[in-house]
Design a protein around this motif. Structure first.
Motif, PDB file in Angstrom:
ATOM      1  N   GLU A   1       0.830  -1.204   0.000  1.00  0.00           N
ATOM      2  CA  GLU A   1       0.000   0.000   0.000  1.00  0.00           C
ATOM      3  C   GLU A   1       0.869   1.261   0.000  1.00  0.00           C
ATOM      4  N   ALA A   2       1.971   1.225   0.745  1.00  0.00           N
ATOM      5  CA  ALA A   2       2.887   2.370   0.757  1.00  0.00           C
ATOM      6  C   ALA A   2       3.463   2.587  -0.643  1.00  0.00           C
ATOM      7  N   GLU A   3       3.837   1.509  -1.326  1.00  0.00           N
ATOM      8  CA  GLU A   3       4.365   1.628  -2.685  1.00  0.00           C
ATOM      9  C   GLU A   3       3.295   2.139  -3.644  1.00  0.00           C
ATOM     10  N   ALA A   4       2.053   1.651  -3.486  1.00  0.00           N
ATOM     11  CA  ALA A   4       0.955   2.127  -4.333  1.00  0.00           C
ATOM     12  C   ALA A   4       0.705   3.617  -4.091  1.00  0.00           C
ATOM     13  N   PHE A   5       0.764   4.033  -2.832  1.00  0.00           N
ATOM     14  CA  PHE A   5       0.573   5.436  -2.494  1.00  0.00           C
ATOM     15  C   PHE A   5       1.646   6.301  -3.147  1.00  0.00           C
ATOM     16  N   ARG A   6       2.918   5.888  -3.018  1.00  0.00           N
ATOM     17  CA  ARG A   6       4.024   6.634  -3.641  1.00  0.00           C
ATOM     18  C   ARG A   6       3.824   6.736  -5.153  1.00  0.00           C
ATOM     19  N   ASP A   7       3.418   5.627  -5.765  1.00  0.00           N
ATOM     20  CA  ASP A   7       3.194   5.612  -7.211  1.00  0.00           C
ATOM     21  C   ASP A   7       2.085   6.585  -7.597  1.00  0.00           C
ATOM     22  N   LEU A   8       0.976   6.560  -6.869  1.00  0.00           N
ATOM     23  CA  LEU A   8      -0.144   7.445  -7.192  1.00  0.00           C
ATOM     24  C   LEU A   8       0.209   8.916  -6.982  1.00  0.00           C
ATOM     25  N   VAL A   9       0.908   9.221  -5.912  1.00  0.00           N
ATOM     26  CA  VAL A   9       1.309  10.606  -5.666  1.00  0.00           C
ATOM     27  C   VAL A   9       2.274  11.070  -6.753  1.00  0.00           C
ATOM     28  N   GLY A  10       3.202  10.205  -7.137  1.00  0.00           N
ATOM     29  CA  GLY A  10       4.134  10.552  -8.212  1.00  0.00           C
ATOM     30  C   GLY A  10       3.414  10.811  -9.519  1.00  0.00           C
ATOM     31  N   ARG A  11       2.430   9.984  -9.817  1.00  0.00           N
ATOM     32  CA  ARG A  11       1.661  10.181 -11.057  1.00  0.00           C
ATOM     33  C   ARG A  11       0.841  11.456 -10.985  1.00  0.00           C
ATOM     34  N   LEU A  12       0.267  11.741  -9.821  1.00  0.00           N
ATOM     35  CA  LEU A  12      -0.497  12.979  -9.661  1.00  0.00           C
ATOM     36  C   LEU A  12       0.408  14.193  -9.846  1.00  0.00           C
ATOM     37  N   ALA A  13       1.594  14.152  -9.247  1.00  0.00           N
ATOM     38  CA  ALA A  13       2.528  15.275  -9.361  1.00  0.00           C
ATOM     39  C   ALA A  13       2.967  15.489 -10.806  1.00  0.00           C
ATOM     40  N   ALA A  14       3.047  14.407 -11.577  1.00  0.00           N
ATOM     41  CA  ALA A  14       3.490  14.501 -12.969  1.00  0.00           C
ATOM     42  C   ALA A  14       2.348  14.870 -13.918  1.00  0.00           C
ATOM     43  N   PHE A  15       1.124  14.826 -13.436  1.00  0.00           N
ATOM     44  CA  PHE A  15      -0.036  15.109 -14.270  1.00  0.00           C
ATOM     45  C   PHE A  15       0.038  16.543 -14.782  1.00  0.00           C
ATOM     46  N   LYS A  16       0.007  16.714 -16.085  1.00  0.00           N
ATOM     47  CA  LYS A  16       0.194  18.036 -16.697  1.00  0.00           C
ATOM     48  C   LYS A  16      -0.913  19.021 -16.343  1.00  0.00           C
ATOM     49  N   GLY A  17      -2.093  18.533 -15.991  1.00  0.00           N
ATOM     50  CA  GLY A  17      -3.184  19.430 -15.646  1.00  0.00           C
ATOM     51  C   GLY A  17      -3.157  19.874 -14.203  1.00  0.00           C
ATOM     52  N   PHE A  18      -2.171  19.407 -13.425  1.00  0.00           N
ATOM     53  CA  PHE A  18      -2.085  19.726 -12.006  1.00  0.00           C
ATOM     54  C   PHE A  18      -1.847  21.211 -11.822  1.00  0.00           C
ATOM     55  N   LYS A  19      -2.554  21.802 -10.877  1.00  0.00           N
ATOM     56  CA  LYS A  19      -2.388  23.215 -10.549  1.00  0.00           C
ATOM     57  C   LYS A  19      -1.938  23.308  -9.106  1.00  0.00           C
ATOM     58  N   SER A  20      -0.899  24.073  -8.861  1.00  0.00           N
ATOM     59  CA  SER A  20      -0.428  24.261  -7.483  1.00  0.00           C
ATOM     60  C   SER A  20      -1.346  25.218  -6.742  1.00  0.00           C
ATOM     61  N   GLU A  21      -1.199  25.258  -5.410  1.00  0.00           N
ATOM     62  CA  GLU A  21      -1.987  26.180  -4.604  1.00  0.00           C
ATOM     63  C   GLU A  21      -1.736  27.611  -5.047  1.00  0.00           C
ATOM     64  N   SER A  22      -0.493  27.914  -5.435  1.00  0.00           N
ATOM     65  CA  SER A  22      -0.157  29.285  -5.795  1.00  0.00           C
ATOM     66  C   SER A  22      -0.773  29.709  -7.122  1.00  0.00           C
ATOM     67  N   SER A  23      -1.264  28.741  -7.904  1.00  0.00           N
ATOM     68  CA  SER A  23      -1.855  29.114  -9.189  1.00  0.00           C
ATOM     69  C   SER A  23      -3.378  29.103  -9.128  1.00  0.00           C
ATOM     70  N   GLN A  24      -3.945  28.808  -7.952  1.00  0.00           N
ATOM     71  CA  GLN A  24      -5.394  28.819  -7.800  1.00  0.00           C
ATOM     72  C   GLN A  24      -5.889  30.258  -7.693  1.00  0.00           C
TER      73      GLN A  24
END
Length: 126
Positions: A102-125
């Protein structure tokens, strides 16, 4: 995580910038900002603080003399492993209650989320 990077200019964002500059060959500040989803003004302040501490420096980009490339200094390269170890320890502690898969799955999902091109940081909201 903030405790793990205590003493590093910019805290966690400073760590992300230092690690990115050390491990990726990005052509300029704008590319770093895109990579980390940090707006231009905040990024400039963070890089200024890291440069003032002697951890990074801006140099002319060999491919485009008008552009400035941010590179890690010898001091920054020597400092990064200590903070990377502290961040890894904090992450391990945070995930210690999860089974390994589960820890490895969590790391993988967070990494994929961070790499997602549509991701917006708090500072860009808005």
């Amino acid at each position: 995580m903030e405790h793990a990077v205590e003493g590093l200019p910019g805290g966690l964002r400073g760590y992300q910038i230092l690690a990115t500059v050390a491990h990726r060959d990005l052509p300029n500040q704008q590319a770093i900002g895109v990579q980390l989803a940090i707006d231009r003004t905040a990024l400039t302040c963070q890089i200024d603080a890291l440069a003032e501490a002697g951890l990074v420096e801006r140099i002319p980009d060999p491919a485009d003399r008008r552009a400035r490339k941010v590179v890690v200094t010898a001091k920054g390269a020597g400092t990064l492993p200590r903070f990377a170890r502290r961040v890894a320890e904090a992450e391990a502690e945070l995930l210690s209650g999860l089974p390994l898969y589960e820890a490895e799955a969590f790391r993988d999902l967070v990494g994929r989320l961070a790499a997602f091109k549509g991701f917006k940081s708090e500072s860009s909201q808005p």
